[in-house]
Design a protein around this motif. Structure first.
Motif, short mmCIF file in Angstrom:
data_model
loop_
_atom_site.label_atom_id
_atom_site.label_comp_id
_atom_site.label_asym_id
_atom_site.label_seq_id
_atom_site.Cartn_x
_atom_site.Cartn_y
_atom_site.Cartn_z
N SER A 113 0.83 -1.20 0.00
CA SER A 113 0.00 0.00 0.00
C SER A 113 0.87 1.26 0.00
O SER A 113 0.63 2.21 -0.76
CB SER A 113 -0.92 -0.01 1.22
OG SER A 113 -1.65 1.18 1.31
N ARG A 116 2.72 1.52 -3.40
CA ARG A 116 1.74 1.87 -4.43
C ARG A 116 1.41 3.36 -4.37
O ARG A 116 1.44 4.06 -5.39
CB ARG A 116 0.47 1.04 -4.24
CG ARG A 116 -0.62 1.37 -5.25
CD ARG A 116 -2.00 0.98 -4.75
NE ARG A 116 -2.29 1.69 -3.51
CZ ARG A 116 -3.17 1.27 -2.61
NH1 ARG A 116 -3.85 0.16 -2.80
NH2 ARG A 116 -3.40 1.97 -1.52
N SER A 127 -1.89 3.41 -13.22
CA SER A 127 -2.20 2.08 -12.72
C SER A 127 -0.93 1.26 -12.57
O SER A 127 0.12 1.58 -13.13
CB SER A 127 -3.20 1.35 -13.64
OG SER A 127 -2.57 0.92 -14.82
N ALA A 148 -7.28 -3.72 -5.41
CA ALA A 148 -7.03 -4.08 -6.81
C ALA A 148 -8.16 -4.99 -7.30
O ALA A 148 -8.76 -5.72 -6.52
CB ALA A 148 -5.69 -4.78 -6.94
N HIS A 166 -4.32 -2.17 -9.95
CA HIS A 166 -4.42 -1.10 -8.95
C HIS A 166 -4.57 0.20 -9.73
O HIS A 166 -3.74 0.50 -10.60
CB HIS A 166 -3.15 -1.00 -8.10
CG HIS A 166 -2.74 -2.28 -7.45
ND1 HIS A 166 -3.08 -2.57 -6.15
CD2 HIS A 166 -2.05 -3.34 -7.92
CE1 HIS A 166 -2.58 -3.77 -5.84
NE2 HIS A 166 -1.96 -4.24 -6.89
#
Length: 169
Positions: A113, A116, A127, A148, A166
């Motif tokens: 997380s 990302r 993405s 996701a 994602h």
């Protein structure tokens, strides 16, 4: 970029840093184990070294790559999170693994997380994908906890892989 080895990202429990040579033994062990099957393993020492060098070289080539996950409280390295790219990947992939004994504590979700979010903000990506072997239920669970969604139309090198996407918010 920051100095090699510098911590770029922190969460409440974790800190992230560039890989260094001292990380290779633990990396090679997990790549030689059955846990690497979802990535095409188990891998011998030569293949693990090539993968480790790829993870490090991505920073120079693309401005992103692998980061080692350390417990903030102790500094113990517990795994890796990274953004894979290059000719072996159809799209930029958010990848993760934790070493034996650190599963089931939310570390992979927390690390993925954070990386990302960093990638969306810093690299301005719209993405990322995660290529997952169909029998890797733990990685599927992490991808779904991260929000996701399965993308059956996404390109993939291995037709059997599930591709989770994602999206930047």
């Amino acid at each position: 970029m920051s100095e090699a080895g510098a911590i770029w990202i922190r969460t409440k429990r974790l800190s992230f840093r560039m890989p260094d040579i001292d990380d290779f033994d633990a990396y090679a062990r997990i790549m030689a184990s059955p846990r690497s099957a979802g990535m095409g393993g188990p891998f011998d020492l030569r293949a693990a070294w090539g993968m480790f060098c790829h993870d490090v070289a991505l920073w120079q080539l693309f401005g992103h790559g692998a980061m080692m996950i350390d417990l903030s409280e102790t500094g113990q390295c517990i795994g890796q999170v990274g953004i894979n790219h290059g000719p072996l990947f159809q799209e930029k992939e958010l990848g993760w693994f934790v070493f034996d004994g650190f599963e089931g504590r939310g570390y992979a979700t927390e690390a993925a997380s954070a990386l990302r979010d960093w990638a969306f903000k810093t690299l301005k990506l719209s993405s990322l994908v995660r290529y997952i072997a169909p029998d890797n239920s733990a990685s599927v669970a992490v991808a779904e906890r991260l929000g996701a969604r399965l993308d059956p139309a996404a390109p993939r090198a291995d037709p059997a892989d599930l591709v989770y996407r994602h999206l930047s918010s």
